[in-house]
Design a protein around this motif. Structure first.
Motif, PDB file in Angstrom:
ATOM      1  N   LEU A  73       0.822  -1.207   0.000  1.00 21.01           N
ATOM      2  CA  LEU A  73       0.000   0.000   0.000  1.00 21.01           C
ATOM      3  C   LEU A  73       0.860   1.263   0.000  1.00 21.01           C
ATOM      4  O   LEU A  73       0.586   2.206  -0.752  1.00 21.01           O
ATOM      5  CB  LEU A  73      -0.935  -0.016   1.219  1.00 21.01           C
ATOM      6  N   MET A  78      -2.932   3.536  -3.530  1.00 23.44           N
ATOM      7  CA  MET A  78      -4.199   2.921  -3.943  1.00 23.44           C
ATOM      8  C   MET A  78      -4.324   2.821  -5.456  1.00 23.44           C
ATOM      9  O   MET A  78      -4.841   1.848  -5.980  1.00 23.44           O
ATOM     10  CB  MET A  78      -5.387   3.711  -3.393  1.00 23.44           C
ATOM     11  N   ARG A  86      -5.254  -5.039  -4.123  1.00 24.74           N
ATOM     12  CA  ARG A  86      -6.118  -4.178  -3.308  1.00 24.74           C
ATOM     13  C   ARG A  86      -6.935  -5.008  -2.320  1.00 24.74           C
ATOM     14  O   ARG A  86      -7.139  -4.615  -1.177  1.00 24.74           O
ATOM     15  CB  ARG A  86      -7.038  -3.339  -4.194  1.00 24.74           C
ATOM     16  N   VAL A  90      -6.062  -3.849   1.319  1.00 28.21           N
ATOM     17  CA  VAL A  90      -7.038  -2.896   1.835  1.00 28.21           C
ATOM     18  C   VAL A  90      -8.365  -3.550   2.217  1.00 28.21           C
ATOM     19  O   VAL A  90      -8.783  -3.492   3.371  1.00 28.21           O
ATOM     20  CB  VAL A  90      -7.303  -1.768   0.797  1.00 28.21           C
TER      21      VAL A  90
END
Length: 145
Positions: A73, A78, A86, A90
């Motif tokens: 990250l 992002m 991702r 996340v």
């Protein structure tokens, strides 16, 4: 790190199983209007809470030391993460933190009630929501790769 990832992956099976059992137990207790017992119902719910918290701690530790977690990250941002990256960096940790928070709320709420129906309802709703969230963000394609 590889051992931690393996333990996290295998413990996920246990966590999912006991979470499913806790939700099923709460739903059957609610539908059958059973008394909430310390010997069975409390132990199932508490064991589920403990296993889920251990799984969360292992996952957070893994997130901080894994190249797929925080470092991915911070390195790529992002915008630089593809959908699989991702998910690991996340979505999986964020949604699972919310899921464990919901499970914890369900456990805390059930303790305030005296009657079994309300106890079962609290556990069924909050543990059930936690289960749905966890299932929605498991990296199925990358689980043991």
């Amino acid at each position: 790190m590889e051992i931690l990832q393996t333990v996290h992956s295998y413990l996920a099976y246990v966590a999912l199983l006991v979470l499913f059992l806790a939700v099923a137990n709460a739903l059957t207790g609610l539908l059958q209007n059973r008394m909430f017992t310390m010997e069975k119902d409390l132990r199932i719910s508490l064991f589920t809470l403990i296993i889920c918290h251990i799984q969360l701690l292992l996952g957070l530790l893994l997130w901080f030391i894994s190249p797929s977690g925080l470092s991915a990250l911070t390195e790529l941002g992002m915008g630089g993460l593809n959908s699989a990256a991702r998910l690991l960096a996340v979505e999986h940790p964020f949604i699972n933190i919310i899921a464990i928070a919901l499970i914890t709320v369900g456990w805390s709420r059930h303790k305030r009630f005296m009657e079994g129906k309300k106890k079962f309802k609290s556990i069924a709703i909050f543990y059930g929501l936690g289960l749905v969230l966890i299932l929605s963000r498991i990296p199925w394609g990358q689980w043991f790769n």
